[in-house]
Scaffold this active site. Sequence first.
Site, PDB file in Angstrom:
ATOM      1  N   ASP A  88       0.796  -1.240   0.000  1.00 17.55           N
ATOM      2  CA  ASP A  88       0.000   0.000   0.000  1.00 17.55           C
ATOM      3  C   ASP A  88       0.823   1.282   0.000  1.00 17.55           C
ATOM      4  O   ASP A  88       0.276   2.371   0.155  1.00 17.55           O
ATOM      5  CB  ASP A  88      -0.976   0.060   1.190  1.00 17.55           C
ATOM      6  CG  ASP A  88      -2.238  -0.740   0.911  1.00 17.55           C
ATOM      7  OD1 ASP A  88      -2.448  -1.116  -0.263  1.00 17.55           O
ATOM      8  OD2 ASP A  88      -2.993  -0.986   1.850  1.00 17.55           O
ATOM      9  N   LYS A  91       3.488   1.057  -4.891  1.00 18.73           N
ATOM     10  CA  LYS A  91       4.339   0.446  -5.923  1.00 18.73           C
ATOM     11  C   LYS A  91       3.598   0.337  -7.257  1.00 18.73           C
ATOM     12  O   LYS A  91       4.101   0.765  -8.299  1.00 18.73           O
ATOM     13  CB  LYS A  91       4.791  -0.964  -5.487  1.00 18.73           C
ATOM     14  CG  LYS A  91       5.623  -0.976  -4.226  1.00 18.73           C
ATOM     15  CD  LYS A  91       6.030  -2.376  -3.823  1.00 18.73           C
ATOM     16  CE  LYS A  91       4.873  -3.265  -3.391  1.00 18.73           C
ATOM     17  NZ  LYS A  91       4.239  -2.850  -2.126  1.00 18.73           N
ATOM     18  N   THR A  92       2.392  -0.249  -7.195  1.00 14.92           N
ATOM     19  CA  THR A  92       1.621  -0.442  -8.426  1.00 14.92           C
ATOM     20  C   THR A  92       1.243   0.901  -9.031  1.00 14.92           C
ATOM     21  O   THR A  92       1.365   1.099 -10.242  1.00 14.92           O
ATOM     22  CB  THR A  92       0.350  -1.261  -8.120  1.00 14.92           C
ATOM     23  OG1 THR A  92       0.737  -2.390  -7.330  1.00 14.92           O
ATOM     24  CG2 THR A  92      -0.318  -1.744  -9.390  1.00 14.92           C
ATOM     25  N   HIS A 136       9.118  -7.929  -3.511  1.00 17.48           N
ATOM     26  CA  HIS A 136      10.347  -8.703  -3.520  1.00 17.48           C
ATOM     27  C   HIS A 136      10.134 -10.192  -3.763  1.00 17.48           C
ATOM     28  O   HIS A 136      11.085 -10.917  -3.933  1.00 17.48           O
ATOM     29  CB  HIS A 136      11.180  -8.456  -2.270  1.00 17.48           C
ATOM     30  CG  HIS A 136      10.414  -8.578  -0.998  1.00 17.48           C
ATOM     31  ND1 HIS A 136      10.033  -7.483  -0.275  1.00 17.48           N
ATOM     32  CD2 HIS A 136       9.959  -9.647  -0.351  1.00 17.48           C
ATOM     33  CE1 HIS A 136       9.372  -7.897   0.786  1.00 17.48           C
ATOM     34  NE2 HIS A 136       9.314  -9.192   0.761  1.00 17.48           N
TER      35      HIS A 136
HETATM   36  P1  GDP Z   1       1.146  -1.145  -3.508  1.00 17.37           P
HETATM   37  O1  GDP Z   1       0.475  -2.125  -2.596  1.00 17.37           O
HETATM   38  O2  GDP Z   1       2.468  -0.702  -2.961  1.00 17.37           O
HETATM   39  O3  GDP Z   1       1.241  -1.583  -4.941  1.00 17.37           O
HETATM   40  O4  GDP Z   1       0.257   0.194  -3.452  1.00 17.37           O
HETATM   41  P2  GDP Z   1      -0.849   0.741  -4.479  1.00 17.37           P
HETATM   42  O5  GDP Z   1      -0.183   1.317  -5.669  1.00 17.37           O
HETATM   43  O6  GDP Z   1      -1.877  -0.292  -4.679  1.00 17.37           O
HETATM   44  O7  GDP Z   1      -1.425   1.959  -3.632  1.00 17.37           O
HETATM   45  C1  GDP Z   1      -2.080   1.787  -2.412  1.00 17.37           C
HETATM   46  C2  GDP Z   1      -3.057   2.927  -2.174  1.00 17.37           C
HETATM   47  O8  GDP Z   1      -2.350   4.159  -2.060  1.00 17.37           O
HETATM   48  C3  GDP Z   1      -4.053   3.118  -3.309  1.00 17.37           C
HETATM   49  O9  GDP Z   1      -5.305   3.425  -2.752  1.00 17.37           O
HETATM   50  C4  GDP Z   1      -3.483   4.296  -4.064  1.00 17.37           C
HETATM   51  O10 GDP Z   1      -4.472   5.050  -4.721  1.00 17.37           O
HETATM   52  C5  GDP Z   1      -2.835   5.111  -2.975  1.00 17.37           C
HETATM   53  N1  GDP Z   1      -1.723   5.914  -3.476  1.00 17.37           N
HETATM   54  C6  GDP Z   1      -0.657   5.476  -4.203  1.00 17.37           C
HETATM   55  N2  GDP Z   1       0.167   6.492  -4.492  1.00 17.37           N
HETATM   56  C7  GDP Z   1      -0.367   7.603  -3.919  1.00 17.37           C
HETATM   57  C8  GDP Z   1       0.029   8.972  -3.873  1.00 17.37           C
HETATM   58  O11 GDP Z   1       1.057   9.401  -4.406  1.00 17.37           O
HETATM   59  N3  GDP Z   1      -0.775   9.817  -3.168  1.00 17.37           N
HETATM   60  C9  GDP Z   1      -1.927   9.405  -2.543  1.00 17.37           C
HETATM   61  N4  GDP Z   1      -2.632  10.303  -1.901  1.00 17.37           N
HETATM   62  N5  GDP Z   1      -2.319   8.121  -2.607  1.00 17.37           N
HETATM   63  C10 GDP Z   1      -1.562   7.221  -3.263  1.00 17.37           C
END
Ligand code: GDP
Length: 480
Positions: A88, A91-92, A136
């Site tokens: 969260d 990354k994606t 990872h």
């Molecule tokens: P992952 O689990 O690392 O792949 O994370 P995700 O890309 O799925 O992002 C997790 C949550 O964080 C989602 O609800 C995204 O919309 C939110 N999110 C990701 N990047 C940002 C950002 O730069 N700003 C804000 N406010 N939310 C973000």
Amino acid sequence: ETITIQELANRMAERAVDVIKLLMQQGQMLKINDVIDADTAEIIATEMGHTVKRVSEADVEEGLYGADDDPADLKPRPPVVTIMGHVDHGKTSLLDAIREANVVSGEAGGITQHIGAYQAKAPDGQVITFIDTPGHEAFTSMRARGAKVTDLVVLVVAADDGVMPQTVEAINHARAAEVPIIVAINKIDKPEADPSRVRNDLLRQDIVVESMGGDTLEVEVSALKHLNLEKLLEAIQLQAEVLELTANPDRPAEGIVIEAKLDKGRGPVATVLVQRGTLNVGDILVCGAEPGKVRALVDDHGRSIQSAGPATPVEVLGLDGTPEAGDRFAVVDSDARAREISDYRQRKKRERLQARGGGAKTSLEQMMSQLKEQGRAEFPLVLKADVQGSSEAIVAALDKLGTDEVGARVLSSGVGGITESDVTLAAASNAVILAFNVRANRQAREAAERDGVEIRYYNVIYHLVDDVKAAMSGLLSPTL
Ligand code: GDP
């Protein structure tokens, strides 16, 4: 070299019972799963009217990946980047944002295909290749299979959350693989974002970012608002320049499978990353244990292309079967050669599976003698303890054991029970896990069993240190 009776019979397309009978006539009472040596196998095969051709590892693998390139033939190539970080933290979102904003073709709104990796353009026009599976797990499972894919890791840390357990895991994985890290401090659009907290958290993990006088590049970004994405790409480009990444594009292609699937319409489809040489339509290749001839190459925009050079991800159509992620591929000069290699690898694969069933394991002792043979003097360990104090005391004690010739390399030391992630890290680095006053959970135990990772349990520090010392002293060359 040895072979089981079953395997010998399979390869001759004879019944195992006939092989056993023949061996009996020669005074050997053996069962179907018993092994015989190569000479005996040759006698049996000849008696049964087969011509014997012995194929050794060297016959098959030699020249496939070994040949070194003339430095004069090396040309710069794009860096290959994996994004890691806590769940969260974005990354994606970051992968998607970079893809949308910087597709190489520049076709706005162009259709991008998920093929497991894609290319983006840095502001200076240079291409960067991103592995499209964040986290990872993929990184480590490839590494566990001996495949080095990633040149750089972008570590995503959410500015509203700071360094979390999987951030630390990602750092450990990148370090174990000796891959440099660039920090992307994400979510800076959020009112509660606190980038300086992230920097301080990282300091505690021995990562000193540039703005604090260190040499780890850091960029504050927002994947959501597409802020500073270009700056991040610039940082990647900068770091890549330091690494001086090169490859020879003018040779038969070699590389690694990133993803593979069986497609209903198209048959086996493998996304490969070309690591050197150029892959062309019409090339004959062997991909893991699967032979094939390149019928079509498809890029990350779903377009059919004729050839793919170093660091280019591309879908390959025309394989006989579906390989596995982490498999290596190489172009060869004939169908016969491709079949020979694939037969050999299929057989090795079966043998490996059988050996696993028999509970093959790397024990501490085995590992030390292996390391000795390789002339390496680093002893990789993953340490888990019940409290921070013990963990620190153990690391300090292990540090003291090191000499010029041999030393413990603690890939990760942490507090808490042993998890599957600890096991994947250990498996990828051929390490042993040392558990001090902690246990392994079920998933970790199963993974350790499957991957042949040894977990050693202790409740007295000096017992642990003594064991490591004993194992290490077996590594030291005798002093005269
Ligand atoms: P992952 O689990 O690392 O792949 O994370 P995700 O890309 O799925 O992002 C997790 C949550 O964080 C989602 O609800 C995204 O919309 C939110 N999110 C990701 N990047 C940002 C950002 O730069 N700003 C804000 N406010 N939310 C973000």
